[in-house]
Design an enzyme around this catalytic site. Sequence first.
Site, PDB file in Angstrom:
ATOM      1  N   GLN A  56       8.835 -43.536 -10.636  1.00 19.61           N
ATOM      2  CA  GLN A  56       9.758 -43.123 -11.457  1.00 19.61           C
ATOM      3  C   GLN A  56      10.611 -44.095 -12.208  1.00 19.61           C
ATOM      4  O   GLN A  56      11.034 -43.610 -13.255  1.00 19.61           O
ATOM      5  CB  GLN A  56      10.898 -42.647 -10.353  1.00 19.61           C
ATOM      6  CG  GLN A  56      10.646 -41.347  -9.756  1.00 19.61           C
ATOM      7  CD  GLN A  56      10.268 -40.268 -10.588  1.00 19.61           C
ATOM      8  OE1 GLN A  56      10.860 -39.846 -11.469  1.00 19.61           O
ATOM      9  NE2 GLN A  56       9.072 -39.457 -10.395  1.00 19.61           N
ATOM     10  N   ASP A 101      -1.879 -47.995 -16.583  1.00 17.24           N
ATOM     11  CA  ASP A 101      -2.026 -48.755 -15.266  1.00 17.24           C
ATOM     12  C   ASP A 101      -1.653 -50.179 -15.761  1.00 17.24           C
ATOM     13  O   ASP A 101      -2.270 -50.682 -16.537  1.00 17.24           O
ATOM     14  CB  ASP A 101      -3.616 -48.661 -14.934  1.00 17.24           C
ATOM     15  CG  ASP A 101      -3.616 -49.066 -13.472  1.00 17.24           C
ATOM     16  OD1 ASP A 101      -2.924 -48.485 -12.588  1.00 17.24           O
ATOM     17  OD2 ASP A 101      -4.360 -50.060 -13.160  1.00 17.24           O
ATOM     18  N   SER A 102      -0.786 -50.731 -14.958  1.00 18.28           N
ATOM     19  CA  SER A 102      -0.361 -51.942 -15.187  1.00 18.28           C
ATOM     20  C   SER A 102      -0.156 -52.630 -13.743  1.00 18.28           C
ATOM     21  O   SER A 102      -0.086 -51.942 -12.737  1.00 18.28           O
ATOM     22  CB  SER A 102       0.959 -52.085 -15.950  1.00 18.28           C
ATOM     23  OG  SER A 102       2.010 -51.151 -15.471  1.00 18.28           O
ATOM     24  N   GLY A 151       9.246 -52.713  -8.706  1.00 16.13           N
ATOM     25  CA  GLY A 151       7.991 -53.295  -8.518  1.00 16.13           C
ATOM     26  C   GLY A 151       8.215 -54.639  -8.716  1.00 16.13           C
ATOM     27  O   GLY A 151       9.119 -55.318  -7.980  1.00 16.13           O
ATOM     28  N   HIS A 188       5.249 -54.469 -22.392  1.00 15.26           N
ATOM     29  CA  HIS A 188       3.916 -54.122 -22.938  1.00 15.26           C
ATOM     30  C   HIS A 188       3.625 -52.406 -23.091  1.00 15.26           C
ATOM     31  O   HIS A 188       3.118 -51.965 -23.928  1.00 15.26           O
ATOM     32  CB  HIS A 188       2.826 -54.406 -21.933  1.00 15.26           C
ATOM     33  CG  HIS A 188       3.056 -54.052 -20.747  1.00 15.26           C
ATOM     34  ND1 HIS A 188       3.983 -54.157 -19.710  1.00 15.26           N
ATOM     35  CD2 HIS A 188       2.315 -52.876 -20.042  1.00 15.26           C
ATOM     36  CE1 HIS A 188       3.808 -53.618 -18.596  1.00 15.26           C
ATOM     37  NE2 HIS A 188       3.055 -52.582 -18.874  1.00 15.26           N
TER      38      HIS A 188
END
Length: 166
Positions: A11, A71-72, A123, A150
């Site tokens: 989210q 995707d990080s 995160g 990014h």
Amino acid sequence: MKEIIVASGNQGKIKEIKAMLEPLDIHVLSMKDVLGDDVDIEENGTTFEENAIIKAESIMKQVQRPVLADDSGLEVDYLNKEPGIYSARWMGHDTSYDIKNQAIIDKLAGLVNDHIAGENGFGYDPIFYFPPLKKTSAEMTMEEKNQHSHRAKALRDLYRYLEENK
């Protein structure tokens, strides 16, 4: 109104992407909004890019609509680039980021001067320090994140592409 499905259940990422694409009048939905909670994609790529492509192609095949995937993760030089592509599932899917972040800080004890702070992130944001602003990602406002991250840079490129190809 245009619509794009984001191949993510995170989210925090969805919120950032919505904020960036809102000016283009693009309605952003998560893959869970469209497919429900039972979406399970095996991210078996060896790079962030491969995993993003796997997610985008998997969801696109199911919904037959435009899909954006990201995707990080966090790569720590002192930890041989860990947690890397396993960032979300590092130490287990159900392990909280408080525990993951503390484990990284513990492993780096004596090497760097990390601190945990902030409430705006998710995160690894509380321990990702951004020197130009002298704060962690979690301490940044949404506007600051959307200027420097990014993800924001990639979304600006997408925004520019969509504007030029209306």
